[in-house]
Design a protein around this motif. Structure first.
Motif, short mmCIF file in Angstrom:
data_model
loop_
_atom_site.label_atom_id
_atom_site.label_comp_id
_atom_site.label_asym_id
_atom_site.label_seq_id
_atom_site.Cartn_x
_atom_site.Cartn_y
_atom_site.Cartn_z
N GLY A 174 31.21 19.57 22.71
CA GLY A 174 31.39 18.11 22.41
C GLY A 174 30.89 17.71 20.94
N TYR A 175 30.81 18.96 20.07
CA TYR A 175 30.64 18.87 18.51
C TYR A 175 31.86 18.27 17.94
CZ TYR A 175 29.65 20.14 13.85
OH TYR A 175 29.67 19.96 12.54
N GLY A 176 33.15 18.30 18.29
CA GLY A 176 34.06 17.65 17.64
C GLY A 176 33.94 16.31 17.61
N GLU A 177 33.76 15.88 19.15
CA GLU A 177 33.59 14.23 19.25
C GLU A 177 32.50 13.77 18.54
OE1 GLU A 177 33.89 16.86 21.34
OE2 GLU A 177 35.81 16.41 22.65
N ILE A 178 31.32 14.44 18.58
CA ILE A 178 30.04 13.96 17.77
C ILE A 178 30.35 13.70 16.46
CG2 ILE A 178 28.04 14.49 16.90
CD1 ILE A 178 27.64 12.77 19.57
N LYS A 179 31.08 14.81 15.73
CA LYS A 179 31.34 14.82 14.28
C LYS A 179 32.31 13.86 14.00
CE LYS A 179 32.99 17.65 10.60
NZ LYS A 179 33.44 18.98 10.09
N GLU A 180 33.24 13.58 14.72
CA GLU A 180 34.38 12.24 14.63
C GLU A 180 33.49 10.94 14.59
OE1 GLU A 180 38.55 10.54 16.24
OE2 GLU A 180 37.60 12.38 17.36
N SER A 181 32.73 10.85 15.89
CA SER A 181 32.05 9.56 15.77
C SER A 181 31.02 9.46 14.50
CB SER A 181 31.25 9.60 16.90
OG SER A 181 30.18 8.66 17.09
N PHE A 182 30.62 10.37 14.17
CA PHE A 182 29.87 10.26 12.76
C PHE A 182 30.45 9.84 11.48
CE2 PHE A 182 27.96 12.66 8.80
CZ PHE A 182 26.92 12.08 8.83
N PHE A 183 31.74 10.37 11.43
CA PHE A 183 32.59 9.96 10.29
C PHE A 183 32.99 8.54 10.58
CE2 PHE A 183 32.18 14.23 9.02
CZ PHE A 183 32.05 14.20 7.48
N GLN A 184 33.41 8.32 11.69
CA GLN A 184 33.59 6.77 12.21
C GLN A 184 32.60 5.77 11.63
OE1 GLN A 184 34.96 6.80 16.06
NE2 GLN A 184 37.03 7.45 15.57
N LEU A 185 31.34 6.29 11.93
CA LEU A 185 30.33 5.49 11.64
C LEU A 185 29.93 5.06 10.17
CD1 LEU A 185 27.54 6.17 14.13
CD2 LEU A 185 28.69 4.07 14.09
N VAL A 186 30.08 6.29 9.50
CA VAL A 186 29.87 6.21 7.89
C VAL A 186 31.03 5.62 7.21
CG1 VAL A 186 28.29 8.36 8.01
CG2 VAL A 186 30.82 8.70 7.59
N ASN A 187 32.11 5.55 7.85
CA ASN A 187 33.36 5.04 7.25
C ASN A 187 33.46 3.38 7.83
OD1 ASN A 187 34.39 6.76 5.37
ND2 ASN A 187 34.97 8.03 6.96
N ALA A 188 32.61 3.23 8.68
CA ALA A 188 32.59 1.73 9.02
C ALA A 188 32.15 0.77 8.11
CB ALA A 188 31.67 1.70 10.47
N ASN A 189 32.35 -0.53 8.23
CA ASN A 189 31.90 -1.39 7.38
C ASN A 189 30.98 -2.81 7.88
OD1 ASN A 189 31.91 -2.92 4.65
ND2 ASN A 189 33.72 -4.22 5.41
N PRO A 190 29.88 -2.08 8.14
CA PRO A 190 28.80 -2.88 8.91
C PRO A 190 28.29 -4.19 7.87
CG PRO A 190 27.80 -1.19 8.60
CD PRO A 190 29.34 -0.65 8.34
N SER A 191 27.72 -4.99 8.42
CA SER A 191 26.89 -5.83 7.64
C SER A 191 25.65 -5.03 6.84
CB SER A 191 26.13 -6.81 8.40
OG SER A 191 25.23 -7.72 7.45
N THR A 192 25.48 -5.26 5.60
CA THR A 192 24.65 -4.25 4.64
C THR A 192 23.53 -5.44 3.96
OG1 THR A 192 26.21 -4.08 3.01
CG2 THR A 192 25.95 -2.26 4.60
N VAL A 193 22.45 -4.91 3.52
CA VAL A 193 21.69 -5.24 2.26
C VAL A 193 21.49 -4.14 1.22
CG1 VAL A 193 19.69 -5.21 3.64
CG2 VAL A 193 19.98 -6.98 1.81
N PRO A 194 21.52 -4.43 0.04
CA PRO A 194 20.93 -3.48 -0.97
C PRO A 194 19.48 -3.39 -0.99
CG PRO A 194 21.88 -5.49 -1.92
CD PRO A 194 22.24 -5.55 -0.58
N VAL A 195 19.10 -2.32 -0.80
CA VAL A 195 17.46 -2.01 -0.66
C VAL A 195 17.23 -0.75 -1.96
CG1 VAL A 195 17.52 -2.61 1.61
CG2 VAL A 195 17.95 -0.22 1.07
N MET A 196 15.75 -0.62 -1.85
CA MET A 196 15.39 0.18 -2.82
C MET A 196 14.90 1.44 -2.03
SD MET A 196 14.84 -1.27 -5.70
CE MET A 196 13.59 -1.15 -6.80
#
Length: 923
Positions: A546-568
């Protein structure tokens, strides 16, 4: 015996007279106060030539050690205890114009010279400015004749508060008398506008007017303080100080997703978050133990600084500009001090040294944010489905990794931020350098990375943006043609990507080069923006099912474009920045290294507090800080009464105004901290419960002559509503206002062509439905093109912190409320309600409109004027039905029977009502 008694009486009388004479001759001389008597004279006449940058003759009166030091003549100018032999006094009284000071300026008055002479003879004690000394316990003034007479006939048990004792004592000194209490309807409208920013609704008006109990007023105060609209009203005020905007500023002024900070402020006010917590979370929420998402959002206070996306700019220059802005804003907001003056030299008027500016700046110089396109670091808000994936990844890491792995992946998915940034790209192959942030690449280009020690590294994460798709990237060692230590196929998509690059550990520090190879570009220009993020691989368990699926999911999340707010986010220790003095304020000319510290003139840094932003925030809200509580009490007072107890809200220093009621200011400050536990709602309640606040604002010519600015508070407050309140009130009384709270900023109607956005193609997209009628605090704010009607009423562009708006009265304001479509639509809506209430009775319709606007019956003389206006308008629209169609905004195909002269004329009357001076002012 009689003769003996007479002699004794005479002897006794002589002795008494002698004792009186001796008492007069030898009575202690009144001590001169440096802060209130001497310092103002020095600032007015001396310091421009003898202080700060200028120290003519080697003499300065800015600091005591300088004033008492030896001058260029080899002697001190001031000899404590000996004014007669002090050169300072001799030069002030010299007859020769070439010697007399101030040079080529009028001489000091006899009174001023007398004060300075006595001050030196008394030892030339320096003393602190009043604002830099800690407030001491204040005794309440005793009841006086004014207090007794004014409240003896009151029907309410809580008619006066301790505030009134301070105010009435001063009124008695000034030979003034307070005004009677305002009528109930006027008082309710004033109170509601002050606490919620809106007029009260009909139910609240009816309930208050019908309630004759002793605590009726207090009950309505509590109701308004509990209203969700309370937070919206006070957030609009705070956002000026936070320089909040939905765009980044400067030339491009692109949009920024930061509205969640505005919503946090609204919630903080509504829940009555204590002001010390309110402060700490905004300045250092990220440094609290296990900070919550809301505490991280709060830190966006200092991410509201502008960000320069313009091509060719130096990122470090504008990062430093942001840090400097944070220093200046912190002092202006929490300390009412013009600390910005100290950036280039010691303060000209207040006891702050040049080096202290940079010691204070060191607290802010270690944050992760930089002046880059991505606005990192950002707190991410995932969708419901994405959040499930986040939890699955966390579970995986918890199963196969240690706590370090868990912290790494948790932080990476929560706050996306670059760890090492490449903004010094200076070599290219078949490419040209656009500027320090962007790579312009044709066919193949390279970017030189910072020198990096790759020992122990197994993977880099590279965050980049590209206008092309596909191709390859190689990481090469020490030169463009050096050995490749990693080769990565780029995703076949355009836009922003985060990719993982395996890196073979290499001994020692090396220069790394990125080489982009893209055969699909042809002659087109591809632009890449690159940031490196080096840390250990956050995904343990390689080789597990399952490592491959988790890694793919991880990069999908970090490349996603969710709502954000700049913070310190604070730099880790190994990336800690060094802070140096800027010689003459020039960021490119570095001086000595300094450590985080606070000015000597104020309270000590809290014992045991960390030397970072968290410790700094604790220093600001320490009970030992002399300025924070005074500052906030003064700001709240100004919002209610139209002027501060210290008129200069931005400056309590020696160049600021003296407090009109110093004892009251200190009493409220001490009470705010020690008895109210920093509760902002309790402080406001204390103020609005006072009889001083509840006075009628009507004033006789005599009272206006004696106190034109109402600085002694012998009458109630009367001044124009804020820009936001003017619009919100018009929507409220017309029935258009939406109660919808929170969420992304909206774009209500504004004139065409106001926005002239360059580069991005952004435009003002008109909001639909109820979003058109939401409160002004939710209106999208663009720094280079603020909402036009707000600017007409003295709102700010919010490029920098503003603690007090100016209040003007210009023809442009009348043009807005008479002609702006928002106000015209509000007039049409109010006219419809008037028509429904009055049917064919025009007087009844006008009475309804005025009652809705002012919450009280219309005086007969005003009714006559408005009825005359109605008749004139009715005749016009009867003769010109097409003009009625335009006024009522009926479509061209609509039946003209809808454009009735009556409705059109009532619209004109409604518009006139909403342009009355009494409608645009709060009392």
């Amino acid at each position: 015996m009689r003769h003996s008694l007479k002699n004794k009486l005479l002897a006794g009388g002589t002795l008494a007279i002698l004792l009186i004479i001796l008492a007069i001759v030898f009575r202690p001389e009144e001590q001169v106060d440096f802060s209130t008597q001497v310092k103002p004279i020095l600032n007015k006449h001396c310091i421009s030539c003898h202080g700060g940058v200028k120290q003519n003759g080697g003499f300065s009166v800015l600091f005591r050690e300088q004033a008492m030091d030896t001058t260029e003549s080899g002697k001190p100018a001031i000899i404590p205890g000996d004014a007669k032999h002090s050169e300072f006094i001799r030069r002030l009284t010299a007859e020769d114009p070439e010697e007399r000071m101030p040079y080529k300026n009028p001489p000091l008055s006899k009174e001023e010279i007398d004060i300075l002479t006595r001050w030196i003879d008394q030892g030339a004690k320096w003393g602190k400015h009043w604002a830099y000394t800690l407030p001491e316990k204040v005794s309440l003034p005793e009841n006086n004749s004014l207090l007794a007479s004014f409240f003896s006939s009151s029907t309410e048990d809580n008619a006066s508060t301790p505030i009134d004792r301070f105010i009435l004592k001063k009124l008695e000194e000034k030979d003034l008398e307070p005004s009677p209490e305002a009528e109930k309807a006027t008082l309710l409208r004033r109170l509601s506008l002050d606490l919620t920013g809106l007029p009260p609704d009909e139910d609240l008006v009816e309930a208050f007017l019908a309630d004759n109990s002793a605590d009726a007023y207090e009950k309505i105060v509590d109701t308004l303080l509990a209203s969700p609209h309370f937070g919206e009203r006070w957030t609009a005020w705070w956002l000026d100080m936070a320089r909040y905007s939905d765009t980044k500023g400067y030339e491009k002024d692109r949009s920024r997703e930061i509205w969640r900070f505005r919503d946090w402020v609204i919630q903080a006010f509504n829940e009555d978050k204590p002001f010390d917590e309110f402060t700490i979370e905004q300045l250092a929420g990220d440094l609290l133990p296990t900070p919550t998402r809301e505490q991280l959002v709060a830190t966006a206070f200092h991410r509201n600084t502008m960000n320069n996306d313009e091509g060719g700019t130096d990122s470090e220059e504008y990062r430093i500009a942001s840090v400097i802005d944070r220093v200046n804003t912190t002092w202006e907001v929490w300390q009412s001090t013009t600390f910005a003056c100290v950036q280039c030299h010691s303060h000209t008027y207040d006891p702050f040294h040049f080096e202290e500016y940079y010691e204070f700046m060191a607290f802010f110089n270690n944050t992760r944010d930089e002046d880059t396109e991505g606005d990192f670091p950002k707190l991410r808000f995932y969708s419901e489905e994405e959040q499930k994936e986040v939890e699955e990844i966390k579970s995986w890491v918890a199963r196969y990794g240690d706590k370090t792995d868990q912290d790494a992946v948790g932080q990476f998915l929560k706050v996306l931020e670059p760890k090492i940034n490449a903004h010094t790209c200076d070599e290219f192959v078949n490419g040209t350098l656009a500027d320090t942030k962007w790579l312009s690449i044709r066919h193949q280009g390279s970017c030189r990375m910072p020198s990096v020690d790759t020992r122990g590294a197994s993977r880099f994460y590279i965050n980049y943006w590209t206008g092309s798709s596909g191709g390859k990237m190689e990481i090469r060692l020490d030169s463009v043609s050096g050995p490749s230590i990693a080769s990565i196929d780029l995703p076949a998509t355009q836009g922003r990507q985060i990719i993982s690059a395996p890196v073979t550990p290499v001994e020692g520090r090396h220069d790394l080069y990125l080489v982009f190879i893209n055969p699909t570009i042809d002659s087109r220009q591809s632009v890449c923006y690159v940031e490196w993020m080096a840390f250990r691989d956050p995904l343990p368990g390689e080789g597990e099912a399952g490592y491959g699926e988790i890694k793919e999911s991880f990069f999908q999340l970090v490349n996603a474009n969710p709502s954000t707010v700049p913070v310190m986010v604070e730099n880790p220790p190994h990336m800690s920045r060094t802070t140096q003095v800027f010689e003459r304020g020039n960021w490119m000319v570095k001086g000595e290294v300094v450590q985080p510290d606070v000015p000597d003139e104020l309270n000590d840094f809290p014992e045991g507090a960390p030397r970072n932003r968290l410790g700094l925030a604790q220093w600001l809200v320490s009970p030992e800080n002399p300025l924070t509580a005074r500052t906030m009490v003064n700001r709240f007072w100004e919002q209610l009464f139209g002027r501060g107890l210290v008129e200069t809200l931005e400056d309590m220093g020696s160049q600021g105004s003296l407090p009109t009621h110093p004892a009251l200011l200190d009493w409220l400050a001490l009470r705010f901290v020690n008895e109210m536990d920093w509760s902002m709602k309790k402080l406001l309640k204390e103020m609005v419960m006072s009889a001083t606040y509840r006075q009628s604002s009507k004033a006789s010519p005599e009272l206006i002559r004696k106190d034109p600015d109402n600085k002694w508070y012998a009458r109630g407050p009367r001044f124009r509503l804020s820009a936001e309140q003017v619009r919100d009130q018009a929507l409220a009384v017309s029935g258009l206002l939406s109660d919808k709270m929170f969420g992304p900023s909206v774009m209500p109607w504004q004139p065409e062509g106001v926005w002239q956005t360059v580069y991005s193609g952004e435009y003002w997209k008109l909001s639909e439905g109820e979003d058109q009628y939401r409160r002004a605090v939710y209106t999208f704010h663009k720094r280079t093109s603020p909402y036009p009607s707000f600017i007409s009423f003295d709102a700010t562009s919010r490029e920098v912190c503003l603690v007090q708006r100016i209040t003007t009265n210009t023809p442009l304001q009348a043009l807005v409320t008479l002609n702006d479509p928002v106000y015209q639509e509000a007039s049409r809506s109010l006219a419809l309600k008037m028509e429904q209430a009055g049917d064919k009775d025009i007087k009844a319709a006008i009475r309804e409109g005025y009652q809705r606007a002012m919450l009280k019956p219309i005086p007969e003389e005003k009714l006559e004027v408005l009825e005359k206006l109605y008749r004139q308008a009715y005749q016009k629209y009867k003769e010109e039905p097409e003009e009625a169609r335009k006024l009522l905004m009926l479509p061209a195909e609509a039946d003209l029977t809808g454009a009735t002269p009556q409705r059109a004329a009532l619209t004109i009357v409604a518009n006139a009502i909403m342009n009355l001076d009494e409608f645009l002012t709060k009392s």
